[in-house]
Design a protein around this motif. Structure first.
Motif, PDB file in Angstrom:
ATOM      1  N   ALA A  52      -8.241  -2.881   2.518  1.00 23.03           N
ATOM      2  CA  ALA A  52      -8.383  -3.436   3.871  1.00 23.03           C
ATOM      3  C   ALA A  52      -7.832  -4.862   3.973  1.00 23.03           C
ATOM      4  CB  ALA A  52      -9.847  -3.399   4.307  1.00 23.03           C
TER       5      ALA A  52
ATOM      6  N   LEU B 201      -9.405   2.894   1.171  1.00 30.30           N
ATOM      7  CA  LEU B 201      -9.269   2.147   2.428  1.00 30.30           C
ATOM      8  C   LEU B 201     -10.019   0.823   2.352  1.00 30.30           C
ATOM      9  CD1 LEU B 201      -9.657   4.750   5.333  1.00 30.30           C
ATOM     10  CD2 LEU B 201      -7.570   3.841   4.331  1.00 30.30           C
TER      11      LEU B 201
ATOM     12  N   ALA C  99      -4.183  -5.252   5.141  1.00 28.76           N
ATOM     13  CA  ALA C  99      -3.812  -4.814   6.490  1.00 28.76           C
ATOM     14  C   ALA C  99      -4.022  -5.951   7.492  1.00 28.76           C
ATOM     15  CB  ALA C  99      -4.672  -3.612   6.888  1.00 28.76           C
TER      16      ALA C  99
ATOM     17  N   SER D  87      -4.121   4.556   2.025  1.00 32.96           N
ATOM     18  CA  SER D  87      -4.294   3.399   2.906  1.00 32.96           C
ATOM     19  C   SER D  87      -2.976   3.019   3.579  1.00 32.96           C
ATOM     20  CB  SER D  87      -4.887   2.216   2.154  1.00 32.96           C
ATOM     21  OG  SER D  87      -4.130   1.936   1.005  1.00 32.96           O
TER      22      SER D  87
ATOM     23  N   ALA E 209      -7.625  -3.569   9.593  1.00 33.61           N
ATOM     24  CA  ALA E 209      -8.660  -3.635   8.548  1.00 33.61           C
ATOM     25  C   ALA E 209     -10.028  -3.298   9.131  1.00 33.61           C
ATOM     26  CB  ALA E 209      -8.671  -5.020   7.915  1.00 33.61           C
TER      27      ALA E 209
ATOM     28  N   THR F  51       0.818  -1.219   0.000  1.00 31.42           N
ATOM     29  CA  THR F  51       0.000   0.000   0.000  1.00 31.42           C
ATOM     30  C   THR F  51       0.852   1.270   0.000  1.00 31.42           C
ATOM     31  OG1 THR F  51      -0.145  -0.114   2.411  1.00 31.42           O
ATOM     32  CG2 THR F  51      -1.971  -1.102   1.145  1.00 31.42           C
TER      33      THR F  51
ATOM     34  N   VAL G 239      -2.523   5.447   6.437  1.00 32.36           N
ATOM     35  CA  VAL G 239      -3.455   5.137   7.535  1.00 32.36           C
ATOM     36  C   VAL G 239      -3.004   3.878   8.268  1.00 32.36           C
ATOM     37  CG1 VAL G 239      -5.824   4.430   8.078  1.00 32.36           C
ATOM     38  CG2 VAL G 239      -5.418   6.334   6.500  1.00 32.36           C
ATOM     39  N   ILE G 240      -2.590   2.858   7.542  1.00 34.33           N
ATOM     40  CA  ILE G 240      -2.130   1.611   8.171  1.00 34.33           C
ATOM     41  C   ILE G 240      -0.940   1.889   9.086  1.00 34.33           C
ATOM     42  CG2 ILE G 240      -0.989  -0.618   7.734  1.00 34.33           C
ATOM     43  CD1 ILE G 240      -2.796  -0.788   5.177  1.00 34.33           C
TER      44      ILE G 240
ATOM     45  N   MET H 239     -10.115   0.401   9.546  1.00 33.10           N
ATOM     46  CA  MET H 239     -10.230   1.036   8.227  1.00 33.10           C
ATOM     47  C   MET H 239     -11.676   0.995   7.736  1.00 33.10           C
ATOM     48  SD  MET H 239      -6.693  -0.412   6.534  1.00 33.10           S
ATOM     49  CE  MET H 239      -7.005   0.092   4.871  1.00 33.10           C
ATOM     50  N   ARG H 240     -12.345  -0.122   7.946  1.00 33.29           N
ATOM     51  CA  ARG H 240     -13.760  -0.232   7.543  1.00 33.29           C
ATOM     52  C   ARG H 240     -14.633   0.720   8.348  1.00 33.29           C
ATOM     53  NH1 ARG H 240     -12.152  -5.711   7.739  1.00 33.29           N
ATOM     54  NH2 ARG H 240     -11.725  -6.481   5.657  1.00 33.29           N
TER      55      ARG H 240
ATOM     56  N   LYS I  26     -11.670   7.026   1.289  1.00 35.05           N
ATOM     57  CA  LYS I  26     -12.372   5.964   2.007  1.00 35.05           C
ATOM     58  C   LYS I  26     -12.591   4.742   1.120  1.00 35.05           C
ATOM     59  CE  LYS I  26     -14.577   9.317   4.999  1.00 35.05           C
ATOM     60  NZ  LYS I  26     -15.809  10.037   5.308  1.00 35.05           N
TER      61      LYS I  26
END
Length: 96
Positions: free
Chosen positions: A77, A73, A80, A38, A85, A33, A41-42, A88-89, A70
């Protein structure tokens, strides 16, 4: 402040002037990623650690990310760890 970058190469420290840059080896899965929202964010969620992710963190990220972010993400997901994940959801959910 130390700069650190994940790489699929060998871990090492590079010195440029007075600045040290840490190149830290990581797995191909973590690199999957790289360069996408993403990935950022991870890494942020991993840094915070699971115990410190609460509704406020989720709400803040949800407010800052665009609908396109989003969607990325949700698409990423599966790359991750399971707990990330799930977060993220939650971030990608439309609470509008």
């Amino acid at each position: 402040m130390k700069l650190a970058f994940l790489t699929d190469g060998v871990s090492r420290t590079v010195h440029i002037g007075n600045q040290s840059i840490l190149l830290k080896h990581t797995t191909p899965r973590n690199m999957a990623t790289a360069g996408r929202i993403s990935g950022l964010v991870i890494q942020a969620l991993r840094h915070f650690k699971q115990a410190h992710i609460d509704d406020q963190v989720v709400a803040t990220l949800r407010a800052k990310l665009t609908a396109e972010d989003k969607a990325v993400l949700l698409a990423d997901a599966s790359l991750a760890p399971v707990w990330i994940a799930d977060v993220m959801r939650r971030i990608a959910q439309d609470k509008g």
